[in-house]
Design an enzyme around this catalytic site. Structure first.
Site, PDB file in Angstrom:
ATOM      1  CB  CYS A 181      -3.955   8.228  -5.861  1.00  0.00           C
ATOM      2  SG  CYS A 181      -5.083   7.659  -4.603  1.00  0.00           S
ATOM      3  CE  LYS A 224      -2.057   1.170  -9.680  1.00  0.00           C
ATOM      4  NZ  LYS A 224      -2.408   0.474  -8.418  1.00  0.00           N
ATOM      5  CB  CYS A 279     -25.719  -6.649 -34.282  1.00  0.00           C
ATOM      6  SG  CYS A 279     -27.197  -7.186 -33.394  1.00  0.00           S
ATOM      7  CE  LYS A 297      -3.894   2.351   1.702  1.00  0.00           C
ATOM      8  NZ  LYS A 297      -5.128   2.519   0.957  1.00  0.00           N
ATOM      9  CG  ASN A 320      -4.362   4.266  -9.620  1.00  0.00           C
ATOM     10  OD1 ASN A 320      -5.360   4.058  -8.934  1.00  0.00           O
ATOM     11  ND2 ASN A 320      -3.190   4.592  -9.102  1.00  0.00           N
TER      12      ASN A 320
END
Lengths: 446, 414
Positions: B136, B174, B381, B45, B201
């Site tokens: 973020c 990221k 389709c 984290k 993200n």
């Protein structure tokens, strides 16, 4: 639990929110849905289920009650295997959506919370209608006529409304509380309810014909038929409707060894009720074969699962006992080559301390005579809309049931009541126009 | 047993499944549980050098009927635990699980010194790599971090270069999907020296609104804000962005795929479109670490059944077939074909085609309820195939159809 308590425990409790959501989410919202076609009252089933998914539970109930004024009772007693659920397309590759239980979930929201689904009609119309009998057919007709703004009086010989829903269906299938609450919902739309009134005794039929724009016979059937054999008046011998009524009112007792005579749906109800009341052995005795029985397959399966035993091709010929019944004398029946039934010589004696007779109900001959309606063997003959052919006289429900087929169901009675209401109103409107009276209010929406 | 090991920019792991930087990797306790369950790697984290405070509540979910968490969003910030505590736990995890990939995610104020100081600290703790959180979408943006960097290629390049000038372990940038062209972000990361990129993200989102209180969810003391959207519903967006980067010649670094991965099939899709490893978060938040067992087993069986030696052999295999619209064959035609045996007669295909497509399905016999395709009206389709609840409709090339099926008259349609 004692038997008296067991018999009150509902077979199918209302779903939890989570269970209902998961089940409702299975509905495919089919186009031209077969379930709706299979419902005698044409409830828009996919729509009410979709409303459950969206959390609109009262809206779902409204969709149900719009089409079926007795939607809460029917949710519990409909033979759904034969109707909506039997037609569900999921039945082909999975299991059908549990439509009956979802209907119970939706309608309970209204019964429990006392939600008023319908506003009183904004435009009353001057037409007055009399309905004889506050069973499913009569109540359905009353609801339709009340919403149209008509003035309705129901004459009911019992104290409570609901008919067999209140007095005849086993309590574990449909409690009297639910049946009465649903009936009260209809009566609250301004329907005048005359309880304890017997037409023909307290009110003259001609009076009704004179003072109303239409009379609906929704009187159902009469007391249970008698076998007419020796010992039928012994203590412990009773007819199924009396027994079921007592069970519904919480005052029935079951014997230890119970013999139920007959193999229709009422016989199954009586037999399973006796088991739930604590009878050690319940035996259904039927003079014909398993294939000939009138009961629904699922009723039969349920009775077997409740431990009810079956004796086919056995005919009771007498009851023996010293004051109270102790033995049922029976004789085997056999078919001769021509297909006719005859009794075998040998006699069999079944021990029984209670005998419940469920061989059908008598007709309301008194009312058939009083209103001079055409009938076939006591079943009032009507057109698709419940017209008897006699001016201003209509009929719906069990009193028009011919005895053939298995359609003497609550849901069919409801639909017949709805149709009869429509015919009564249309006929009354056109009569007033013919008589030069300007029709007030609106005609039935077509 | 197929070879499930992967190596991405020099970071090795026993399987391609990493936990993404998110609540499941908040503590050493959690990461150790994940590694015990079998996860191949974990991106810690996101750490920062100055403490943040989180709000209550933090998550919102998109439920569809009884299906929970089809989509998910959060307004949680990066780690609110002391940097030093995390470093100690990283050290311990790496000691216990030396074969797993432990990657530190960093988000630092836009200052070269501070970035490099953080890099030095996490490297000292023993990480196998560093992931730069440029994505973020809430909370940190206002302080010039996260998506505030990721939405500006020049900032991506500059900050990546800061880190690269200090780092000795591989660096993964990221990327945020909240941009017009993801390739610009990816190219900037590569120009800054990134050894790999990871995406996507979370997506800017409002997950829902409280109908009675008139407040966006999740609600904090009567107010709501936008947050980051993830979960199965975002997978198509992530697949697209991964493929765009993988196709781009200027993005010449490996890709770690992220976005809505919940099953091994999802993972295979990312691998086929060019990802070398994948990262998972929402599915773990919903079901726990134990889902790794099926992810690994399913992937292994798939590779074995495909006759492929290992994960590395399928990376990018779908890319040659991912082309611009203009390269599609306009003369190719498929038509719907309904398997009458399996059809349950719900008529969903019929009404979908009638109301929303080309009126090319006739309802058929009222009793049998098996609809039939009017081949000359069908444009292929796929709508009927999509709505069919029992998957009994197949789209087959017109060339295969000749001789199999009667062409119905248009006038026969109701």
């Amino acid at each position: 639990m004692t038997g008296a308590e067991t018999v009150q425990v509902p077979l199918s409790p209302t779903m939890s929110d989570v269970e209902a959501m998961a089940e409702a989410a299975r509905c495919l919202f089919c186009e031209d849905p077969p379930c709706v076609r299979a419902c005698p009252t044409g409830i828009d089933i996919p729509l009410f289920i979709r409303k459950i998914v969206s959390g609109n539970r009262v809206g779902a109930a409204k969709t149900i009650f719009d089409a079926n004024p007795l939607g809460a009772s029917c949710a519990r007693v409909c033979p759904t295997d034969e109707l909506c659920e039997g037609a569900c397309v999921w039945g082909k590759s999975s299991r059908p959506v549990e439509i009956g239980r979802l209907q119970q979930y939706a309608t309970d929201a209204v019964l429990e919370r006392d939600v008023a689904l319908y506003d009183p009609p904004s435009q009353p119309i001057p037409h007055r209608f009399a309905i004889i009998g506050a069973g499913p057919a009569g109540l359905a007709a009353a609801r339709e006529l009340a919403l149209a703004g008509a003035q309705i009086t129901i004459y009911e010989r019992e104290h409570s409304p609901g008919g067999l829903n209140t007095y005849g269906i086993p309590p574990f299938r449909l409690s009297a509380d639910v049946a009465v609450a649903e009936a009260e919902m209809i009566l609250s739309l301004g329907v005048h309810f005359e309880r304890g009134v017997e037409v023909g005794t307290h009110v003259r039929p001609e009076e009704l014909l004179d003072s109303y724009d239409g009379v609906l016979l929704a009187c159902g059937l009469d007391a249970g038929r008698r076998l007419g054999i020796e010992g039928e008046d012994l203590e412990g011998v009773m007819d199924a409707l009396t027994f079921l009524r007592m069970a519904k009112e919480g005052r029935a007792r079951a014997g230890r060894e119970v013999v139920v005579i007959g193999a229709g749906n009422t016989a199954m109800d009586a037999a399973t009720t006796a088991r739930r009341l604590g009878a050690e052995r319940v035996t259904i005795v039927y003079r014909r074969s398993e294939q000939d029985m009138m009961a629904y397959r699922f009723e039969y399966a349920f009775a077997k699962s409740e431990g009810v035993q079956f004796r086919w091709r056995l005919m009771p010929v007498g009851f023996v006992g010293d004051g109270a019944v102790q033995v049922v004398r029976c004789r085997q029946t056999e078919a001769d080559p021509s297909g006719a039934w005859r009794l075998a010589e040998r006699e069999e004696r079944l021990p029984a301390d209670q005998v419940i007779v469920a061989i059908g109900q008598a007709r309301r001959w008194d009312l058939l005579d009083a209103f001079q309606v055409p009938h076939r063997d006591g079943a009032v003959t009507v057109d698709e809309q419940g017209r008897t052919g006699r001016p201003k006289v209509y009929a719906a429900g069990d009193c028009v049931w011919s005895g053939k087929g298995a359609e003497a169901t609550v849901v069919v009675a409801v639909e017949q009541g709805k149709r009869a209401a429509r015919a009564m109103l249309n006929d009354a409107l056109s009569r007033r126009v013919e008589n030069g009276v300007a029709a007030e209010g609106s005609a039935w929406p077509t | 047993m197929a070879d499930l090991t992967v190596e991405i920019a020099g970071i090795r792991s026993p399987n391609p499944f990493w936990l993404a930087s998110a609540p499941p990797t908040n503590t050493g306790f959690q990461v150790e549980r994940a590694f015990e369950a079998g996860w191949g790697g974990a991106v810690w984290k996101t750490l920062t050098d100055r403490p943040v405070r989180n709000v209550s509540s933090r998550f919102g979910a998109l439920h569809i009927a009884d299906k929970r968490m089809v989509g998910f969003n959060n307004i949680e910030l990066i780690s609110d635990r002391p940097f030093e505590d995390n470093l100690a736990e990283i050290r311990q995890v790496k000691r216990r699980f030396p074969d797993r990939a432990v990657v530190a995610s960093l988000m630092i104020e836009p200052d070269k010194k501070q970035w490099q100081e953080a890099v030095r600290k996490v490297e000292d703790a023993g990480v196998d790599g560093i992931e730069l959180n440029f994505g973020c979408p809430h909370g940190m943006v206002e302080r010039g971090m996260g998506a505030a960097v990721g939405q500006h290629p020049d900032l991506i390049q500059r900050q990546t270069a800061w880190v690269k000038s200090a780092a000795t372990v591989p660096v993964i940038a990221k990327l945020t999907p909240n941009v017009t062209d993801i390739r610009a972000s990816a190219r900037a990361a590569v120009a800054g020296g990134a050894d790999a990129i990871s995406l996507i993200n979370t997506i800017n989102s409002i997950i829902g609104v409280d109908l009675k209180a008139h407040v966006p969810r999740p609600t904090v003391a009567g107010l709501g804000t936008h947050g980051g959207y993830c979960g199965p519903a975002v997978k198509p967006i992530a697949l697209y962005m991964v493929a765009e980067c993988a196709k781009d010649d200027a993005v010449c670094v490996p890709i770690s795929g992220i976005g809505g991965i919940a099953t091994w099939q999802d993972a295979v899709e990312f691998l086929l479109l060019g990802a070398s490893s994948v990262q998972v978060c929402t599915a773990v938040m919903q079901h726990g670490f134990r889902i790794i067992e099926d992810l690994v087993d399913g992937l292994n069986r798939f590779l074995d059944e495909s006759g492929v030696g290992g994960v590395r052999d399928i990376v990018g295999k779908a890319l040659p077939n991912y082309v611009p619209f203009g390269s599609l064959d306009l003369d190719h035609r498929v038509v719907a074909s309904i398997d009458a045996e399996r059809c349950i007669g719900c008529y969903k295909c019929y009404i979908a085609c009638l109301d929303s497509a080309h009126q090319a399905i006739a309802p058929g016999d009222a009793e049998a309820r098996v609809p039939s395709v009017l081949v000359d009206r069908c444009v292929g389709c796929n709508l009927c195939e999509a709505v069919c609840p029992v998957a009994c409709i197949e789209m087959i090339p017109m060339t295969e159809l000749v001789g199999q099926c009667q062409v119905s008259s248009v006038t026969a349609h109701p």
